[in-house]
Write a protein that holds these residues in place. Sequence first.
Motif, PDB file in Angstrom:
ATOM      1  N   ALA A 225       0.840  -1.197   0.000  1.00 58.84           N
ATOM      2  CA  ALA A 225       0.000   0.000   0.000  1.00 58.84           C
ATOM      3  C   ALA A 225       0.877   1.249   0.000  1.00 58.84           C
ATOM      4  O   ALA A 225       1.979   1.249   0.545  1.00 58.84           O
ATOM      5  CB  ALA A 225      -0.910  -0.001   1.223  1.00 58.84           C
ATOM      6  N   SER A 226       0.381   2.317  -0.611  1.00 60.86           N
ATOM      7  CA  SER A 226       1.169   3.544  -0.695  1.00 60.86           C
ATOM      8  C   SER A 226       0.990   4.439   0.529  1.00 60.86           C
ATOM      9  O   SER A 226       1.582   5.493   0.614  1.00 60.86           O
ATOM     10  CB  SER A 226       0.793   4.322  -1.958  1.00 60.86           C
ATOM     11  OG  SER A 226      -0.576   4.668  -1.914  1.00 60.86           O
ATOM     12  N   ASP A 227       0.165   3.993   1.470  1.00 62.08           N
ATOM     13  CA  ASP A 227       0.030   4.770   2.700  1.00 62.08           C
ATOM     14  C   ASP A 227       0.587   3.937   3.869  1.00 62.08           C
ATOM     15  O   ASP A 227       1.037   2.824   3.689  1.00 62.08           O
ATOM     16  CB  ASP A 227      -1.423   5.170   2.948  1.00 62.08           C
ATOM     17  CG  ASP A 227      -2.349   3.969   3.125  1.00 62.08           C
ATOM     18  OD1 ASP A 227      -1.852   2.843   3.281  1.00 62.08           O
ATOM     19  OD2 ASP A 227      -3.565   4.166   3.107  1.00 62.08           O
ATOM     20  N   SER A 228       0.545   4.492   5.035  1.00 64.09           N
ATOM     21  CA  SER A 228       1.153   3.821   6.186  1.00 64.09           C
ATOM     22  C   SER A 228       0.127   3.095   7.054  1.00 64.09           C
ATOM     23  O   SER A 228       0.439   2.716   8.175  1.00 64.09           O
ATOM     24  CB  SER A 228       1.913   4.855   7.030  1.00 64.09           C
ATOM     25  OG  SER A 228       1.002   5.839   7.490  1.00 64.09           O
ATOM     26  N   SER A 229      -1.065   2.869   6.551  1.00 61.52           N
ATOM     27  CA  SER A 229      -2.116   2.260   7.372  1.00 61.52           C
ATOM     28  C   SER A 229      -1.755   0.858   7.844  1.00 61.52           C
ATOM     29  O   SER A 229      -2.052   0.489   8.985  1.00 61.52           O
ATOM     30  CB  SER A 229      -3.446   2.247   6.617  1.00 61.52           C
ATOM     31  OG  SER A 229      -3.327   1.493   5.427  1.00 61.52           O
ATOM     32  N   TRP A 230      -1.118   0.047   6.987  1.00 59.12           N
ATOM     33  CA  TRP A 230      -0.735  -1.307   7.403  1.00 59.12           C
ATOM     34  C   TRP A 230       0.263  -1.236   8.553  1.00 59.12           C
ATOM     35  O   TRP A 230       0.116  -1.927   9.568  1.00 59.12           O
ATOM     36  CB  TRP A 230      -0.120  -2.079   6.230  1.00 59.12           C
ATOM     37  CG  TRP A 230       0.328  -3.446   6.639  1.00 59.12           C
ATOM     38  CD1 TRP A 230      -0.430  -4.579   6.671  1.00 59.12           C
ATOM     39  CD2 TRP A 230       1.629  -3.827   7.106  1.00 59.12           C
ATOM     40  NE1 TRP A 230       0.320  -5.634   7.127  1.00 59.12           N
ATOM     41  CE2 TRP A 230       1.596  -5.195   7.404  1.00 59.12           C
ATOM     42  CE3 TRP A 230       2.821  -3.140   7.297  1.00 59.12           C
ATOM     43  CZ2 TRP A 230       2.681  -5.901   7.887  1.00 59.12           C
ATOM     44  CZ3 TRP A 230       3.913  -3.842   7.788  1.00 59.12           C
ATOM     45  CH2 TRP A 230       3.839  -5.199   8.074  1.00 59.12           C
TER      46      TRP A 230
ATOM     47  N   GLN B 177       0.807   1.244  10.660  1.00 54.83           N
ATOM     48  CA  GLN B 177       0.166   1.798  11.849  1.00 54.83           C
ATOM     49  C   GLN B 177      -0.653   0.734  12.569  1.00 54.83           C
ATOM     50  O   GLN B 177      -0.642   0.654  13.807  1.00 54.83           O
ATOM     51  CB  GLN B 177      -0.715   2.987  11.473  1.00 54.83           C
ATOM     52  CG  GLN B 177       0.081   4.202  11.078  1.00 54.83           C
ATOM     53  CD  GLN B 177      -0.808   5.317  10.546  1.00 54.83           C
ATOM     54  OE1 GLN B 177      -2.036   5.195  10.485  1.00 54.83           O
ATOM     55  NE2 GLN B 177      -0.185   6.415  10.146  1.00 54.83           N
TER      56      GLN B 177
END
Length: 122
Positions: free
Chosen positions: A46-51, A53
């Motif tokens: 994923a291109s965001d940091s949700s995983w 976090q």
Amino acid sequence: MQPSILPAALCALLLLLINPAAAQFQFFEQMFNPGGGAPHAPQNAASDSSWFQAQYENALCDKYLCPHTLSCVHFPHHCPCAFPAVEDKVELGDGSMICVSKDGWKREGAAGKVELARKGLL
């Protein structure tokens, strides 16, 4: 032989010859594609940091949770580097640490460069 038995016998003989070949191809198909079905293309992260976090929030640690490796240690300067094969850990005087790419020339080259940078010489 009766005319009606001859085609049935030929069909049976043909099936006996084809069946082992089909089993052989199934063996190779399972060997090269063990998950079965069509091969799946790998997915990009994923291109965001949700995983990350979510992993951080679900990590169990009653001491200090290292933010870059999710290791549970007693003190922040005990955190390991995420990639020790290519990074040197440098402990800073304030009780923290950083990971710096290895120099490649000198054993303690990264720590020396950090010290020079702290003195404003690099």
